[in-house]
Enzyme design. Structure first.
Site, PDB file in Angstrom:
ATOM      1  N   PHE A  10      24.036  43.112  50.503  1.00 40.89           N
ATOM      2  CA  PHE A  10      24.700  44.369  50.159  1.00 40.89           C
ATOM      3  C   PHE A  10      23.842  45.150  49.172  1.00 40.89           C
ATOM      4  O   PHE A  10      23.739  46.366  49.227  1.00 40.89           O
ATOM      5  CB  PHE A  10      26.078  44.065  49.559  1.00 40.89           C
ATOM      6  CG  PHE A  10      26.918  45.279  49.328  1.00 40.89           C
ATOM      7  CD1 PHE A  10      27.492  45.969  50.391  1.00 40.89           C
ATOM      8  CD2 PHE A  10      27.121  45.758  48.053  1.00 40.89           C
ATOM      9  CE1 PHE A  10      28.259  47.107  50.174  1.00 40.89           C
ATOM     10  CE2 PHE A  10      27.897  46.888  47.823  1.00 40.89           C
ATOM     11  CZ  PHE A  10      28.461  47.561  48.890  1.00 40.89           C
ATOM     12  N   PHE A  11      23.201  44.428  48.257  1.00 40.62           N
ATOM     13  CA  PHE A  11      22.166  44.975  47.382  1.00 40.62           C
ATOM     14  C   PHE A  11      20.874  44.219  47.662  1.00 40.62           C
ATOM     15  O   PHE A  11      20.862  43.230  48.396  1.00 40.62           O
ATOM     16  CB  PHE A  11      22.553  44.815  45.913  1.00 40.62           C
ATOM     17  CG  PHE A  11      23.843  45.490  45.555  1.00 40.62           C
ATOM     18  CD1 PHE A  11      23.988  46.848  45.707  1.00 40.62           C
ATOM     19  CD2 PHE A  11      24.906  44.761  45.051  1.00 40.62           C
ATOM     20  CE1 PHE A  11      25.174  47.488  45.373  1.00 40.62           C
ATOM     21  CE2 PHE A  11      26.098  45.380  44.710  1.00 40.62           C
ATOM     22  CZ  PHE A  11      26.228  46.750  44.875  1.00 40.62           C
ATOM     23  N   ARG A  48      36.480  45.147  40.034  1.00 42.95           N
ATOM     24  CA  ARG A  48      35.026  45.200  39.889  1.00 42.95           C
ATOM     25  C   ARG A  48      34.483  43.810  39.577  1.00 42.95           C
ATOM     26  O   ARG A  48      34.813  43.205  38.565  1.00 42.95           O
ATOM     27  CB  ARG A  48      34.640  46.173  38.784  1.00 42.95           C
ATOM     28  CG  ARG A  48      34.823  47.650  39.167  1.00 42.95           C
ATOM     29  CD  ARG A  48      34.097  47.983  40.434  1.00 42.95           C
ATOM     30  NE  ARG A  48      33.787  49.382  40.590  1.00 42.95           N
ATOM     31  CZ  ARG A  48      33.297  49.902  41.695  1.00 42.95           C
ATOM     32  NH1 ARG A  48      33.089  49.111  42.749  1.00 42.95           N
ATOM     33  NH2 ARG A  48      33.023  51.186  41.780  1.00 42.95           N
ATOM     34  N   GLU A  54      37.967  58.436  47.994  1.00 39.46           N
ATOM     35  CA  GLU A  54      38.452  57.594  46.907  1.00 39.46           C
ATOM     36  C   GLU A  54      39.660  58.166  46.178  1.00 39.46           C
ATOM     37  O   GLU A  54      40.466  57.398  45.632  1.00 39.46           O
ATOM     38  CB  GLU A  54      37.327  57.346  45.898  1.00 39.46           C
ATOM     39  CG  GLU A  54      36.175  56.533  46.469  1.00 39.46           C
ATOM     40  CD  GLU A  54      35.210  56.049  45.421  1.00 39.46           C
ATOM     41  OE1 GLU A  54      34.410  55.153  45.734  1.00 39.46           O
ATOM     42  OE2 GLU A  54      35.246  56.555  44.271  1.00 39.46           O
ATOM     43  N   SER A  90      20.663  51.657  34.107  1.00 34.28           N
ATOM     44  CA  SER A  90      20.112  50.550  33.321  1.00 34.28           C
ATOM     45  C   SER A  90      18.672  50.299  33.775  1.00 34.28           C
ATOM     46  O   SER A  90      18.398  49.343  34.505  1.00 34.28           O
ATOM     47  CB  SER A  90      20.965  49.285  33.518  1.00 34.28           C
ATOM     48  OG  SER A  90      20.518  48.245  32.679  1.00 34.28           O
ATOM     49  N   PRO A  91      17.725  51.159  33.351  1.00 35.34           N
ATOM     50  CA  PRO A  91      16.376  51.112  33.906  1.00 35.34           C
ATOM     51  C   PRO A  91      15.569  49.878  33.531  1.00 35.34           C
ATOM     52  O   PRO A  91      14.486  49.668  34.080  1.00 35.34           O
ATOM     53  CB  PRO A  91      15.723  52.385  33.344  1.00 35.34           C
ATOM     54  CG  PRO A  91      16.505  52.716  32.115  1.00 35.34           C
ATOM     55  CD  PRO A  91      17.907  52.276  32.414  1.00 35.34           C
ATOM     56  N   GLU A 146      19.037  52.012  40.080  1.00 33.75           N
ATOM     57  CA  GLU A 146      20.127  52.948  40.315  1.00 33.75           C
ATOM     58  C   GLU A 146      19.986  54.207  39.461  1.00 33.75           C
ATOM     59  O   GLU A 146      19.880  54.152  38.247  1.00 33.75           O
ATOM     60  CB  GLU A 146      21.474  52.293  40.006  1.00 33.75           C
ATOM     61  CG  GLU A 146      22.644  53.216  40.282  1.00 33.75           C
ATOM     62  CD  GLU A 146      23.971  52.569  39.954  1.00 33.75           C
ATOM     63  OE1 GLU A 146      24.824  52.491  40.849  1.00 33.75           O
ATOM     64  OE2 GLU A 146      24.142  52.124  38.802  1.00 33.75           O
ATOM     65  N   GLU A 180      34.911  49.180  54.165  1.00 38.24           N
ATOM     66  CA  GLU A 180      34.205  48.746  52.959  1.00 38.24           C
ATOM     67  C   GLU A 180      35.103  47.907  52.050  1.00 38.24           C
ATOM     68  O   GLU A 180      34.744  47.622  50.904  1.00 38.24           O
ATOM     69  CB  GLU A 180      33.669  49.963  52.197  1.00 38.24           C
ATOM     70  CG  GLU A 180      32.638  50.754  53.006  1.00 38.24           C
ATOM     71  CD  GLU A 180      32.095  51.953  52.252  1.00 38.24           C
ATOM     72  OE1 GLU A 180      32.391  52.099  51.040  1.00 38.24           O
ATOM     73  OE2 GLU A 180      31.371  52.747  52.866  1.00 38.24           O
ATOM     74  N   GLU A 189      37.723  48.611  50.483  1.00 41.42           N
ATOM     75  CA  GLU A 189      38.091  49.306  49.256  1.00 41.42           C
ATOM     76  C   GLU A 189      39.609  49.340  49.084  1.00 41.42           C
ATOM     77  O   GLU A 189      40.350  49.546  50.050  1.00 41.42           O
ATOM     78  CB  GLU A 189      37.537  50.733  49.269  1.00 41.42           C
ATOM     79  CG  GLU A 189      36.019  50.799  49.193  1.00 41.42           C
ATOM     80  CD  GLU A 189      35.502  52.213  49.238  1.00 41.42           C
ATOM     81  OE1 GLU A 189      34.477  52.483  48.585  1.00 41.42           O
ATOM     82  OE2 GLU A 189      36.103  53.057  49.941  1.00 41.42           O
TER      83      GLU A 189
END
Length: 202
Positions: free
Chosen positions: A20-21, A71, A108, A125-126, A131, A154, A156
Site C-alpha cells: 500500500f506504501f 488511524r 470523505e 516529515s522529510p 509525502e 478503500e 474507509e
C-alpha cells in the site's frame, strides 16, 4: 556554502518493500556546510506520493467540517485510535491537486466545494518520508455536512462532524486534535478567518 553548491549522490537504491506504501533503502552522501562530503549514509525512505488536505469552512455559519476515522499510526501509543482530522487524500496519476481537493471533500465529508483557496505546500516529515501536502481551504455549506462517508473499495469508515470555529480550535489547543496536518490547517484558518468571512460572504 551557497545553495547552488549543495549536492548529493545516490550510490545505491533498493526497493525494500512494495505494498500500500513503499519503502526504499538508499546509500548516499551529500556535501557538508563546512566543505567536502559526508561519509556514505544508509537511509530508509517511506514513499507514498504527494497528497492534498482541505480545511472545509463555512464562512456564513463560521463552522468547520472535520472527519473522524481509525488511524493505524496511533496503535503504538496510548492516544485515542479514532482521531479528528481534515479532509485529505492522495493525488492519483493524471489528477491535479485541485481535482483531488474536490473529489476527497465529496467522498470523505459529503460536501461540494463552492470556492477553493490554495494555502501552501509542505513536507510532513522529510527526515524519513517523501509525502508532500498541498493544503487548501474550501468554502462549503456546513449545514449539509453529516453522516458516515468513505469508499467501500478503500475500506474507509469516516464520520463527519461540524464544529463552530471556536470549538474546533479549542480542540487544537487542548490537544484533542493531535495530528499535524489538521493542526496546521486550523492554525492557518485562525489567522485568516476574518478575511475569508469578508471575501467569501460578499
Amino acid at each position: 556554502m551557497s545553495r547552488q553548491e549543495f549536492a548529493y549522490e545516490i550510490l545505491e537504491e533498493e526497493a525494500a518493500y512494495q505494498g500500500f506504501f513503499s519503502l526504499f533503502k538508499f546509500r548516499l552522501r551529500h556535501t557538508l556546510f563546512d566543505g567536502g562530503w559526508s561519509p556514505v549514509l544508509t537511509r530508509e525512505l517511506f514513499h507514498r506520493g504527494n497528497c492534498v488536505a482541505v480545511v472545509p469552512y463555512d464562512p456564513i455559519t463560521d463552522q468547520v467540517v472535520l472527519i473522524e476515522q481509525f488511524r493505524v499510526g496511533t496503535v503504538k501509543n496510548q492516544d485515542a485510535k479514532w482521531i479528528l482530522e481534515i479532509v485529505a487524500g492522495a493525488i492519483e496519476p493524471g489528477e491535479t491537486a485541485e481535482e483531488v481537493a474536490h473529489r476527497e471533500t465529496w467522498e470523505e465529508a459529503g460536501c461540494t466545494i463552492q470556492k477553493l483557496l490554495r494555502v501552501t505546500e509542505f513536507y510532513t516529515s522529510p527526515g524519513g518520508t517523501s509525502e508532500k501536502i498541498t493544503l487548501f481551504c474550501a468554502r462549503v455549506d456546513a449545514t449539509r455536512a453529516d453522516g458516515i462517508h468513505g469508499l467501500d473499495a478503500e475500506d474507509e469508515d469516516i464520520r463527519v462532524h461540524v464544529f463552530s470555529f471556536e470549538d474546533a480550535f479549542a480542540k487544537v489547543e487542548s490537544g484533542e486534535i493531535n495530528s499535524g496536518i489538521p493542526i496546521l490547517g486550523l492554525q492557518w484558518l485562525a489567522l485568516n478567518r476574518e478575511r475569508l468571512r469578508r471575501e467569501w460572504t460578499d
